[in-house]
Scaffold this active site. Structure first.
Site, PDB file in Angstrom:
ATOM      1  N   LEU A   1       0.846  -1.086   0.021  1.00  0.00           N
ATOM      2  CA  LEU A   1      -0.072   0.045   0.071  1.00  0.00           C
ATOM      3  C   LEU A   1       0.905   1.296  -0.043  1.00  0.00           C
ATOM      4  O   LEU A   1       1.851   1.261   0.476  1.00  0.00           O
ATOM      5  CB  LEU A   1      -0.804   0.048   1.225  1.00  0.00           C
ATOM      6  N   ARG A   2       0.341   2.108  -0.337  1.00  0.00           N
ATOM      7  CA  ARG A   2       0.919   3.530  -0.514  1.00  0.00           C
ATOM      8  C   ARG A   2       0.365   4.478   0.572  1.00  0.00           C
ATOM      9  O   ARG A   2      -1.001   4.609   0.625  1.00  0.00           O
ATOM     10  CB  ARG A   2       0.974   4.273  -2.045  1.00  0.00           C
TER      11      ARG A   2
ATOM     12  N   LYS B   1       9.231  -7.788  -2.109  1.00  0.00           N
ATOM     13  CA  LYS B   1       8.894  -6.515  -1.331  1.00  0.00           C
ATOM     14  C   LYS B   1      10.052  -5.468  -1.614  1.00  0.00           C
ATOM     15  O   LYS B   1      10.063  -4.402  -1.817  1.00  0.00           O
ATOM     16  CB  LYS B   1       8.567  -6.689  -0.005  1.00  0.00           C
TER      17      LYS B   1
ATOM     18  N   LEU C   1       8.050   8.428 -12.914  1.00  0.00           N
ATOM     19  CA  LEU C   1       8.729   9.147 -14.019  1.00  0.00           C
ATOM     20  C   LEU C   1       8.656  10.609 -13.817  1.00  0.00           C
ATOM     21  O   LEU C   1       9.074  11.513 -14.545  1.00  0.00           O
ATOM     22  CB  LEU C   1       8.456   8.921 -15.368  1.00  0.00           C
TER      23      LEU C   1
ATOM     24  N   GLY D   1      11.681  15.616  -9.668  1.00  0.00           N
ATOM     25  CA  GLY D   1      11.686  16.313  -8.562  1.00  0.00           C
ATOM     26  C   GLY D   1      12.936  16.471  -7.520  1.00  0.00           C
ATOM     27  O   GLY D   1      14.015  16.281  -7.822  1.00  0.00           O
TER      28      GLY D   1
ATOM     29  N   CYS E   1       9.604   4.282   3.764  1.00  0.00           N
ATOM     30  CA  CYS E   1       9.830   2.855   3.007  1.00  0.00           C
ATOM     31  C   CYS E   1      10.843   2.710   1.963  1.00  0.00           C
ATOM     32  O   CYS E   1      11.947   1.992   2.191  1.00  0.00           O
ATOM     33  CB  CYS E   1       8.435   2.252   2.353  1.00  0.00           C
TER      34      CYS E   1
ATOM     35  N   ARG F   1       8.537  10.876   8.019  1.00  0.00           N
ATOM     36  CA  ARG F   1       9.600  10.051   8.092  1.00  0.00           C
ATOM     37  C   ARG F   1      10.535  10.194   7.164  1.00  0.00           C
ATOM     38  O   ARG F   1      10.018   9.831   5.997  1.00  0.00           O
ATOM     39  CB  ARG F   1       9.256   8.720   8.506  1.00  0.00           C
TER      40      ARG F   1
HETATM   41  N1  LIG Z   1       3.933   2.800   5.907  1.00  0.00           N
HETATM   42  C1  LIG Z   1       4.113   2.299   4.597  1.00  0.00           C
HETATM   43  O1  LIG Z   1       3.815   2.799   3.725  1.00  0.00           O
HETATM   44  C2  LIG Z   1       4.391   0.728   4.467  1.00  0.00           C
HETATM   45  C3  LIG Z   1       4.011   0.273   3.163  1.00  0.00           C
HETATM   46  C4  LIG Z   1       4.339  -1.202   3.025  1.00  0.00           C
HETATM   47  C5  LIG Z   1       5.069  -1.891   4.020  1.00  0.00           C
HETATM   48  N2  LIG Z   1       5.419  -1.371   5.229  1.00  0.00           N
HETATM   49  C6  LIG Z   1       6.003  -1.775   6.293  1.00  0.00           C
HETATM   50  O2  LIG Z   1       5.126  -2.313   7.195  1.00  0.00           O
HETATM   51  C7  LIG Z   1       5.945  -2.268   8.490  1.00  0.00           C
HETATM   52  C8  LIG Z   1       4.793  -1.342   9.562  1.00  0.00           C
HETATM   53  O3  LIG Z   1       5.126  -0.003   8.983  1.00  0.00           O
HETATM   54  P1  LIG Z   1       4.215   1.221   9.300  1.00  0.00           P
HETATM   55  O4  LIG Z   1       4.411   2.345   8.579  1.00  0.00           O
HETATM   56  O5  LIG Z   1       2.902   0.860   9.616  1.00  0.00           O
HETATM   57  O6  LIG Z   1       4.819   1.362  10.880  1.00  0.00           O
HETATM   58  P2  LIG Z   1       4.390   2.389  12.264  1.00  0.00           P
HETATM   59  O7  LIG Z   1       5.642   2.982  12.804  1.00  0.00           O
HETATM   60  O8  LIG Z   1       3.530   3.385  11.572  1.00  0.00           O
HETATM   61  O9  LIG Z   1       3.656   1.444  13.171  1.00  0.00           O
HETATM   62  C9  LIG Z   1       4.080   0.559  13.975  1.00  0.00           C
HETATM   63  C10 LIG Z   1       3.271   0.270  15.148  1.00  0.00           C
HETATM   64  O10 LIG Z   1       3.512  -0.945  15.721  1.00  0.00           O
HETATM   65  C11 LIG Z   1       3.315  -0.683  17.004  1.00  0.00           C
HETATM   66  N3  LIG Z   1       4.219  -1.548  17.988  1.00  0.00           N
HETATM   67  C12 LIG Z   1       5.706  -1.655  18.171  1.00  0.00           C
HETATM   68  N4  LIG Z   1       5.939  -2.859  18.983  1.00  0.00           N
HETATM   69  C13 LIG Z   1       5.071  -3.236  19.316  1.00  0.00           C
HETATM   70  C14 LIG Z   1       4.700  -4.535  19.945  1.00  0.00           C
HETATM   71  N5  LIG Z   1       5.856  -5.009  20.560  1.00  0.00           N
HETATM   72  N6  LIG Z   1       3.356  -4.769  20.264  1.00  0.00           N
HETATM   73  C15 LIG Z   1       2.400  -4.157  19.609  1.00  0.00           C
HETATM   74  N7  LIG Z   1       2.513  -3.100  18.710  1.00  0.00           N
HETATM   75  C16 LIG Z   1       3.738  -2.696  18.685  1.00  0.00           C
HETATM   76  C17 LIG Z   1       3.769   0.775  17.280  1.00  0.00           C
HETATM   77  O11 LIG Z   1       3.154   1.324  18.699  1.00  0.00           O
HETATM   78  C18 LIG Z   1       3.075   1.455  16.015  1.00  0.00           C
HETATM   79  O12 LIG Z   1       1.857   1.647  16.313  1.00  0.00           O
HETATM   80  C19 LIG Z   1       7.140  -1.863   8.489  1.00  0.00           C
HETATM   81  O13 LIG Z   1       7.838  -2.877   8.490  1.00  0.00           O
HETATM   82  C20 LIG Z   1       7.194  -1.199   7.089  1.00  0.00           C
HETATM   83  O14 LIG Z   1       8.454  -1.324   6.339  1.00  0.00           O
HETATM   84  C21 LIG Z   1       5.064   0.249   5.447  1.00  0.00           C
END
Ligand SMILES: NC(=O)c1ccc[n+]([C@@H]2O[C@H](COP(=O)([O-])OP(=O)(O)OC[C@H]3O[C@@H](n4cnc5c(N)ncnc54)[C@H](O)[C@@H]3O)[C@@H](O)[C@H]2O)c1
Length: 458
Positions: free
Chosen positions: A169-170, A232, A278, A281, A288, A355
């Site tokens: 997801l984006r 991924k 493409l 910017g 990510c 971030r």
């Molecule tokens: N953000 C994106 O667009 C995106 C897209 C694809 C994949 N990902 C991947 O998905 C994963 C999550 O990303 P995100 O952006 O949602 O992270 P995030 O930092 O927004 O959220 C992580 C959540 O996990 C919780 N957490 C941490 N430790 C915990 C524990 N021990 N028990 C319960 N909860 C706990 C935190 O409080 C937080 O709410 C990452 O590996 C990221 O690379 C993110």
């Protein structure tokens, strides 16, 4: 089906909300008490279009609950998603300590029937087997026995399987993307686990909540754990490389007098290339791309392979972020004592995520060079968030931002920035210069409003 999602960030919360909308019975677990309280009261801790409405309706129909109690989540779920963060370490590796803590906790609470543990977090290649080991350690700890005999390990491991299900997801269109995926990837070596995951996703595969229900079913890629994990990283590395590529072309366009927007159109119409990613910017950012490309370089290093192309992708991006500052120097010469206004701060529009946003590097460099930095961002103004923004004066509207500026830099292409009152803004500035860091604004409109317009690679 009964689902538990552990970690309610951008991925976990959206996954939990969307699965409950599709009819599954979902418990979301987070160890951040404040966040859980907020969600229990029906509020979303993140900004994501459409999320809040879906969350309310699922909560009202009692298909979505929030808790800090991992044990409750684990005993509820037949499918347990790990969706905690995997932020980068200074070395470029992923910090997997949150995944480790959750896997251990799952092990400590594992009981009852068979469960599928799903790695939805982006985790280094090989993490599927590693999670299995940590879960088993957690089980052993609870039973206060050292599980060394292979027979007892086999007995426990029969109670669960680990599946890799990377998320694509984006941010900014996370709900839309969840209901309209290009594909679903499942990696694992248990037919039973893959069958349960396929059943879970059946409504998505059949496009039950998709915008265009007439499309053929969503392709399902079923593969081994490592290949799913690599898919991924490879996807994000490819997209980041595509952007760095067009940015490199933009820098050459700047020097030879070509227009990169025309070049991108000319090459993007080639079906082998495609027109997405493409847009030249000031570079990519967010939670990510930077960490995933670095993590892949790091994995390659671990296996004695120097990922030269990916290293260049990162380096081109690092320089590109500062190209706006270089253009300001060309235009204003000395930046010390000048005031620069940033339009946008988040790494892309429709998100509140800061971030690794390019804005942070631009702010640091401008401050280092002695400029005063002001900024306006719709979501930052709305939410009052100030994380990492100590060197910036955050304004509450675009006109206050323009007031007294020597130049503006468009950093984030929020839709509403296309229709600002540029004539008014120009009249408030010391020097109406606009650096369009996303090639998003209408040059003619800005020039007729009195701006000197400078894009990237045009
Ligand atoms: N953000 C994106 O667009 C995106 C897209 C694809 C994949 N990902 C991947 O998905 C994963 C999550 O990303 P995100 O952006 O949602 O992270 P995030 O930092 O927004 O959220 C992580 C959540 O996990 C919780 N957490 C941490 N430790 C915990 C524990 N021990 N028990 C319960 N909860 C706990 C935190 O409080 C937080 O709410 C990452 O590996 C990221 O690379 C993110």
């Amino acid at each position: 089906m009964r689902v538990c999602v552990i970690g309610t960030g951008y991925v976990g919360l959206v996954t939990g909300v969307c699965l409950s909308h599709l009819g599954h019975d979902v418990i979301c677990v987070d160890n951040n008490e404040e966040k859980v309280k907020l969600m229990q009261s029906g509020q979303t801790p993140i900004f994501e279009p459409g999320l809040s409405e879906l969350m309310h309706s699922s909560m009202e129909s009692s298909r979505l609950h929030f808790t800090t109690d991992l044990g409750k989540g684990v005993s509820h779920g037949e499918i347990l998603f790990i969706a905690v963060g995997t932020p980068p370490l200074p070395t470029g590796e992923s910090d997997t300590r949150y995944v480790e803590a959750v896997a251990k906790g799952i092990g400590e609470h594992l009981n009852g029937g068979y469960k599928v543990i799903v790695n939805k977090s982006t985790v280094p290649i090989g993490s599927g087997d590693w999670v299995r080991m940590i879960v088993l350690d957690g089980v052993a700890e609870r039973q206060q026995v050292k599980v060394t005999a292979s027979s007892s390990r086999e007995e426990i491991s029969a109670a669960f399987d680990v599946v890799s299900n990377p998320e694509f997801l984006r941010e900014g269109s996370a709900v839309y993307d969840t209901f309209n995926p290009d594909r679903i990837v499942l990696g694992g070596n248990s037919d039973r686990a893959i069958a349960m995951m396929t059943e879970l996703y059946e409504p998505l595969i059949q496009r039950q909540a998709a915008e265009d229900k007439s499309l053929p079913p969503v392709p399902l890629v079923v593969t081994d754990l490592s290949s799913a994990e690599m898919i991924k990283y490879a996807a994000n590395a490819f997209l980041a490389t595509k952007i760095s590529f067009i940015n490199e072309v933009a820098n050459i366009c700047d020097r030879v007098g070509a227009d990169v927007t025309q070049v991108a159109r000319g090459i993007g119409l080639d079906s082998r290339i495609g027109n997405k990613f493409l847009q030249a910017g000031i570079g990519w950012g967010g939670s990510c791309f930077p960490k995933d490309v670095s993590a892949l370089v790091h994995t390659a290093d671990d296996y004695n392979y120097e990922a030269q192309l990916l290293k260049s992708t990162i380096e081109v991006n690092r320089r590109q972020r500062l190209s706006a500052v270089e253009k300001l120097q060309q235009e204003l010469k000395i930046l010390k004592g000048k005031t620069v206004g940033l339009l946008g701060l988040t790494f892309k529009p429709n998100t509140d995520d800061m971030r690794d946003a390019p804005a942070l590097d631009i702010i640091a460099q401008l401050s280092r060079l002695g400029a005063k930095v002001k900024a306006y961002d719709p979501i930052v103004a709305q939410s009052g968030m100030r994380h990492g923004l100590s060197d910036v004066i955050v304004e509450t509207d675009p006109e206050r931002l323009a007031d007294g500026c020597d130049a503006l830099v468009l950093v984030t292409d929020w839709k509403e920035f296309a229709d600002l009152d540029f004539a008014k803004m120009a009249s408030l500035m010391n020097n109406p210069v606009a650096i369009d860091g996303r090639n998003f604004l209408n040059r003619d409109k800005l020039e007729s409003a009195g701006f000197r317009y400078i894009g990237i690679g045009r």
